[in-house]
Design an enzyme around this catalytic site. Structure first.
Site, PDB file in Angstrom:
ATOM      1  N   LEU A  96       3.543  78.500  99.923  1.00 20.63           N
ATOM      2  CA  LEU A  96       2.805  79.649 100.458  1.00 20.63           C
ATOM      3  C   LEU A  96       1.539  79.201 101.186  1.00 20.63           C
ATOM      4  CD1 LEU A  96      -0.050  80.948  99.067  1.00 20.63           C
ATOM      5  CD2 LEU A  96       1.424  80.877  97.072  1.00 20.63           C
ATOM      6  N   ARG A 120       7.110  88.264 100.784  1.00 20.51           N
ATOM      7  CA  ARG A 120       7.764  86.991 100.428  1.00 20.51           C
ATOM      8  C   ARG A 120       7.916  86.882  98.913  1.00 20.51           C
ATOM      9  NH1 ARG A 120       5.843  81.557  99.444  1.00 20.51           N
ATOM     10  NH2 ARG A 120       7.104  79.923 100.425  1.00 20.51           N
TER      11      ARG A 120
END
Length: 313
Positions: A96, A120
Site C-alpha cells: 500500500l 483496495r
C-alpha cells in the site's frame, strides 16, 4: 548524497499514529481532515483513540498509514519548503506504501488515494473468505529457498512467495493448508523460524485476482499523473514514470510479489545512499539495513523527526 523516500505498508499501524503531527502542525491536520472527508468517516479519531482491532482492519489500516505519510510530506513542504523533485531521486513504497509514494510525488491526490486504499482494503478482504487463506514469514531462508518451499507446499493449491523483504525474510501467501505445509517444510530446510502472520487475507498471491479486477475498475476512474520523481515499482523493482504503466502495475501488484529486496538493490545501484522512511514506524528502515551496504537511514514520523530531517536538506 542521493536520497530515496520510502513509504511503509500494512503492519505499521498503531493507535496514536499521527496525533503529535496533527497537534503540532496545521498542515498535518489538513491532511487528516481531507482523508476523513474523502472517506466520510472519522478515520483520524480511530487512529488516535482506537480500538486497535478496528484500526488493524485492512480497509482502515491502509488509508490510515497513507494519511500519516502524507501528513509528514505536507508538513515538510509547508514548514521547510521541501520539494520532493529537488531532494529525492526516487520514491518507493511497500505494498500500500506505493500509493503513498505516488501521492507524495503528486501523481495522485490525497482524496483519491484515500478512497482507492479504502476500496483496495475492502476488495482484498472480500476476495477470499476469512479462514481460507493465510500468510507466513519464513526467516533464515534466501528467496530461492523460500520459493522452492512454497512450490513444494502448494500440492495443487495456491502457495507463492508474496514479499521478498531481504535479509532472509520471505513471506509466503496462499491457501491456509498449503501455507501451513510451507511452515513445516521450511523447518526441515534450515529456516530459523517460520510462523503464520496475523493477517485477515492472503495478500499478493493469485487468490487476490477478484481484488485486482476491482482495482482495475477503481484506478480507471481516477486521474493519475506522472510522478514528480520516478517510482520504483513493487512488481518490477525498477523505475517507472508513465501513468498508464503505473496504473497497470498497481493492478498487477494486488496478486504480484512485493520485490522489496530487489527494489532497494536497484536504488542502491542507481546511486542512492540515503533512505528516508516517511510515516508510521521504522519497519522499512530495518529491512533496508539488512539489504543495502551501509545505508544512511532516517525515519520521519513525529514533529521532532520533521525538525531533524529539515536540518539535513
Amino acid at each position: 548524497m542521493t536520497r530515496a523516500l520510502i513509504f511503509p505498508g500494512q503492519g505499521s499501524q498503531a493507535v496514536g499514529m499521527g496525533r503529535e503531527l496533527a497537534e503540532a502542525f496545521a498542515s498535518a491536520r489538513e491532511v487528516f481532515d481531507e482523508v476523513n472527508d474523502a472517506l466520510g468517516q472519522k478515520l483520524s479519531k480511530l487512529m488516535w483513540e482506537g480500538p486497535q482491532e478496528d484500526l488493524t482492519l485492512t480497509e482502515n489500516a491502509q488509508p490510515a498509514i497513507m494519511a500519516v505519510s502524507l501528513a509528514v510530506i505536507r508538513t515538510l513542504e509547508r514548514e521547510g519548503g521541501f520539494r520532493l523533485a529537488d531532494k529525492a531521486a526516487f520514491v518507493a513504497g511497500h505494498s500500500l506504501g506505493e500509493y503513498s509514494a505516488l501521492a507524495a510525488a503528486d501523481a495522485l491526490s490525497v482524496s483519491d488515494t484515500a478512497r482507492l486504499l479504502k476500496r483496495r482494503g475492502q476488495a482484498m478482504q472480500r476476495a477470499v473468505p476469512v479462514g481460507e487463506g493465510a500468510m507466513a514469514a519464513l526467516l533464515g531462508l534466501d528467496f530461492e529457498q523460500a520459493a522452492e518451499v512454497a512450490a513444494e507446499a502448494a500440492q495443487g493449491e495456491v502457495c507463492t512467495a508474496a514479499n521478498d523483504n531481504g535479509g532472509g525474510q520471505v513471506v509466503v501467501s496462499g491457501a491456509k493448508a498449503a501455507v501451513e505445509r510451507a511452515i513445516e517444510i521450511a523447518k526441515t530446510r534450515g529456516a530459523k523460524r517460520s510462523m503464520l502472520l496475523p493477517v485477515s487475507a492472503p495478500f499478493h498471491c493469485p487468490l487476490m485476482q477478484p481484488a485486482a479486477d476491482e482495482m482495475a475498475e477503481a484506478l480507471a476512474e481516477v486521474e493519475l499523473k506522472a510522478p514528480s520523481v520516478p517510482l520504483v515499482a513493487n512488481v518490477t523493482a525498477s523505475r517507472v514514470a508513465d501513468p498508464a504503466t503505473i496504473r497497470d502495475l498497481l493492478v498487477r501488484q494486488v496478486t504480484g510479489m512485493v520485490r522489496w529486496r530487489e527494489s532497494v538493490l536497484y536504488m542502491e545501484g542507481e546511486g542512492v545512499s540515503a533512505f528516508v522512511e516517511v510515516g508510521a514506524g521504522k519497519a522499512l528502515s530495518g529491512m533496508v539495513k539488512r539489504i543495502a551496504k551501509e545505508p544512511e537511514l532516517l525515519a520521519v514520523g513525529t514533529p521532532a523527526d520533521v525538525e531533524t530531517f529539515l536540518k539535513t536538506v
